[in-house]
Design an enzyme around this catalytic site. Structure first.
Site, PDB file in Angstrom:
ATOM      1  N   LYS A 177       0.847  -1.188   0.000  1.00  0.00           N
ATOM      2  CA  LYS A 177       0.000   0.000   0.000  1.00  0.00           C
ATOM      3  C   LYS A 177       0.888   1.244   0.000  1.00  0.00           C
ATOM      4  CE  LYS A 177      -1.918   2.559   3.133  1.00  0.00           C
ATOM      5  NZ  LYS A 177      -1.750   3.860   2.467  1.00  0.00           N
ATOM      6  N   GLU A 253      10.174   0.936  10.304  1.00  0.00           N
ATOM      7  CA  GLU A 253      11.147   2.023  10.118  1.00  0.00           C
ATOM      8  C   GLU A 253      10.381   3.310  10.385  1.00  0.00           C
ATOM      9  OE1 GLU A 253      12.782   4.925   9.094  1.00  0.00           O
ATOM     10  OE2 GLU A 253      13.019   4.355   6.993  1.00  0.00           O
ATOM     11  N   CYS A 287      13.057  10.956   7.404  1.00  0.00           N
ATOM     12  CA  CYS A 287      13.031  10.479   8.785  1.00  0.00           C
ATOM     13  C   CYS A 287      14.389  10.604   9.458  1.00  0.00           C
ATOM     14  CB  CYS A 287      12.514   9.049   8.840  1.00  0.00           C
ATOM     15  SG  CYS A 287      13.251   8.011   7.606  1.00  0.00           S
ATOM     16  N   GLU A 384       9.297  15.231  16.071  1.00  0.00           N
ATOM     17  CA  GLU A 384       9.699  15.201  14.657  1.00  0.00           C
ATOM     18  C   GLU A 384       8.829  16.181  13.871  1.00  0.00           C
ATOM     19  OE1 GLU A 384       8.956  11.555  12.412  1.00  0.00           O
ATOM     20  OE2 GLU A 384      10.922  11.825  11.492  1.00  0.00           O
TER      21      GLU A 384
HETATM   22  P1  ADP Z   1       2.801  10.420   8.048  1.00  0.00           P
HETATM   23  O1  ADP Z   1       2.323  10.902   9.381  1.00  0.00           O
HETATM   24  O2  ADP Z   1       4.203  10.765   7.747  1.00  0.00           O
HETATM   25  O3  ADP Z   1       1.836  10.622   6.921  1.00  0.00           O
HETATM   26  P2  ADP Z   1       1.903   7.787   8.553  1.00  0.00           P
HETATM   27  O4  ADP Z   1       2.558   6.922   9.543  1.00  0.00           O
HETATM   28  O5  ADP Z   1       0.571   8.374   8.872  1.00  0.00           O
HETATM   29  O6  ADP Z   1       2.962   8.875   8.205  1.00  0.00           O
HETATM   30  O7  ADP Z   1       1.744   7.063   7.159  1.00  0.00           O
HETATM   31  C1  ADP Z   1       2.641   6.123   6.631  1.00  0.00           C
HETATM   32  C2  ADP Z   1       1.858   5.034   5.941  1.00  0.00           C
HETATM   33  O8  ADP Z   1       1.056   4.383   6.910  1.00  0.00           O
HETATM   34  C3  ADP Z   1       0.898   5.521   4.855  1.00  0.00           C
HETATM   35  O9  ADP Z   1       0.882   4.582   3.798  1.00  0.00           O
HETATM   36  C4  ADP Z   1      -0.420   5.557   5.590  1.00  0.00           C
HETATM   37  O10 ADP Z   1      -1.531   5.419   4.741  1.00  0.00           O
HETATM   38  C5  ADP Z   1      -0.289   4.341   6.487  1.00  0.00           C
HETATM   39  N1  ADP Z   1      -1.171   4.363   7.656  1.00  0.00           N
HETATM   40  C6  ADP Z   1      -1.642   5.436   8.331  1.00  0.00           C
HETATM   41  N2  ADP Z   1      -2.465   5.049   9.327  1.00  0.00           N
HETATM   42  C7  ADP Z   1      -2.507   3.697   9.313  1.00  0.00           C
HETATM   43  C8  ADP Z   1      -3.165   2.699  10.079  1.00  0.00           C
HETATM   44  N3  ADP Z   1      -3.953   3.012  11.097  1.00  0.00           N
HETATM   45  N4  ADP Z   1      -2.961   1.408   9.767  1.00  0.00           N
HETATM   46  C9  ADP Z   1      -2.134   1.058   8.757  1.00  0.00           C
HETATM   47  N5  ADP Z   1      -1.500   1.940   7.983  1.00  0.00           N
HETATM   48  C10 ADP Z   1      -1.664   3.250   8.245  1.00  0.00           C
END
Ligand code: ADP
Length: 481
Positions: A177, A253, A287, A384
């Protein structure tokens, strides 16, 4: 460039989401709609996992000769090289990063990563182990199985390559994804793998949102392993979901708040370049960005004025212009979050040396920002920001500096600038981080591992280390009597 609308890639076919839903992608430099893509959710993840399971259990991918697997991957790497200009432009349009960076960093590193793991495919093997008794004991490295991979928006293509390289090389099948903000190059990469001859079901690419599609992957009872790159907050949720369902293996990561340490004996011009590379590369959406700048007290003012002069020469603007050095932040949400941190910094008493405001009326541009007078406990020094904001602090005593540098929940990377080789190695030993850069910053190579200490995550990507994430070891005993 006209950007095609996107679909889901499942079992080597381009399909709509079962719900029929689609979502818009925005060009962050113009705020205009770029295109739209199909929105995967749980139902589509179920179909993709079934395809990946079929491909794993009965498909030819992990049963074919490892050398042939490597050949298909090498073909994909060569095709990526052939289409690199198109990929660079697509990435810039979708993410907002400068074309000079997509052409000179994202694409070469992505190609190198696929080449590296293509070459590694036939070099993955177990050991023979001398055990007591009349037995022959050996180990086999078997692929982990069906893997779910959830990636972020800051290096959309490169993160896909870092994850797909080792997973495909070891014979796993994948449901990936991409981040909802930036799925375009990942979708195009799936097409490249298809053109290279990847069998159906081995790679499935599903754009969608985190709490729906992402969570469906992390929770899925038939996914054997999940690899996640993103925020520490979501990393914890992913781990919990993995634990609550089938205890799938997890690698994470996550975030960082890296110290970049400048000693008085360093080459100050080189250090200034390193500071800029550390925090303004990719608009600070990195990061491992060197976001906490520790400067030895006796050169603090001199270094900051040098830094200010260089920062004020940075070309911020149209990401498609080859002269641009800093482009747009990825999204309005990110843009607002960074500006919010800048306000917090000002309110808590830090001083803006330069920047500290939006850089344009349209598009999510932020001026490269340097704060001085920052205290260790301020939010801008602890959290961050994921933007072009560096927090300068001064230090006198090296032991105290090490404590302060380690005073963070993160431990992804650190920079050390000194001409004293003993001091450099001492700090490299004492700083708790997965990557240490001495007199350099943000250096990457597909062969060298990357990953975090503490809440920056666990598991190492890249190099031979990443094979650990995607294989499991089987020990076989054969009685010789
Ligand atoms: P950022 O805050 O930098 O956008 P995220 O950790 O929210 O980083 O997003 C990184 C990835 O994790 C994206 O592909 C996002 O869609 C996915 N993501 C966000 N929330 C969830 C969740 N609850 N479960 C699984 N994947 C998630």
């Amino acid at each position: 460039m006209t950007v095609k609308p996107g679909k889901l890639f499942i079992n080597n076919e381009w399909v709509d989401a079962q719900s029929g839903k689609r979502f818009d992608l925005i060009n962050p430099a113009t705020e205009a709609k770029l295109t739209d893509v199909a929105e995967a959710d749980k139902a589509d993840v179920d179909v993709a996992v079934r395809a990946a399971r079929r491909a794993f259990e009965s498909g030819p991918w992990h049963t074919m000769s490892a050398r042939d697997r490597g050949r298909i991957m090498m073909k994909a790497a060569n095709l990526l090289d052939k289409y690199k200009d198109e990929f660079a432009e697509l990435e810039t349009l979708n993410n907002g990063k400068p074309i000079g960076e997509t052409k000179n960093v994202d694409l070469p590193l992505s190609i190198q990563c696929l080449e590296y793991y293509a070459g590694l495919a036939d070099k993955i093997h177990g050991d023979t182990i001398p055990v007591d008794g009349n037995f022959f004991n050996y180990t086999v490295r078997e692929p982990a199985g069906v893997v779910g991979q959830i990636i972020p928006w800051n290096f959309p293509l490169l993160m896909a390559a870092w994850k797909l390289g080792p997973a495909l090389s070891t014979g796993c099948t994948v449901v990936m994804k991409p981040a909802e903000q930036t799925p375009l190059t990942a979708l195009r990469l799936a097409e490249v793998f298809q053109e290279a001859g990847l069998p159906a079901g081995v790679l499935n690419m599903l754009p969608g949102f985190g709490p729906t599609a992402g969570a469906a992957i992390a929770r899925h009872p038939d996914v054997d392993k999940v690899a996640f790159t993103g925020s520490t907050e979501v990393g914890k949720i992913v781990m919990e979901m993995a634990a609550q369902t089938n205890l799938k293996r997890v690698s994470l990561e996550l975030g960082g708040k890296a110290p970049n340490i400048i000693f008085a004996d360093s080459d100050l011009d080189a250090a200034v370049n390193g500071i800029m590379r550390g925090i303004f590369f990719n608009q600070g959406e990195v990061c491992c960005a060197g976001s906490r700048l520790f400067v030895e007290e006796k050169i603090h003012d001199q270094l900051l004025s040098k830094l200010q002069a260089s920062v004020e020469k940075l070309v911020v603007g149209n990401p498609l212009d080859p002269k641009t050095q800093m482009g747009a932040q990825v999204s309005e949400e990110q843009f607002r979050k960074i500006l919010g941190y800048i306000e917090t910094g000002k309110q808590q008493g830090a001083k803006v040396v330069t920047g500290g405001a939006p850089a344009a009326n349209k598009g999510y541009f932020i001026k490269p920002t340097v704060f001085s007078n920052v205290k260790d406990e301020m939010r801008i020094a602890q959290e961050e920001i994921f933007g072009p904001v560096v927090c300068a602090m001064s230090f006198k005593d090296t032991d105290d500096l090490v404590k302060r540098a380690n005073n963070t929940v993160y431990g992804l990377s650190a920079g050390i600038w000194t001409r004293d080789i003993g001091k450099a190695h001492r700090l490299a030993r004492d700083i708790k981080a997965g990557t240490i850069w001495v007199n350099c910053y943000n250096c990457f190579d597909a062969a060298s591992p990357f990953g975090g200490f503490k809440q920056s995550g666990f598991g190492r990507e890249l190099g031979k280390y990443a094979l650990e994430l995607y294989t499991q070891v089987k020990s076989v005993w054969v009685a010789l009597d």
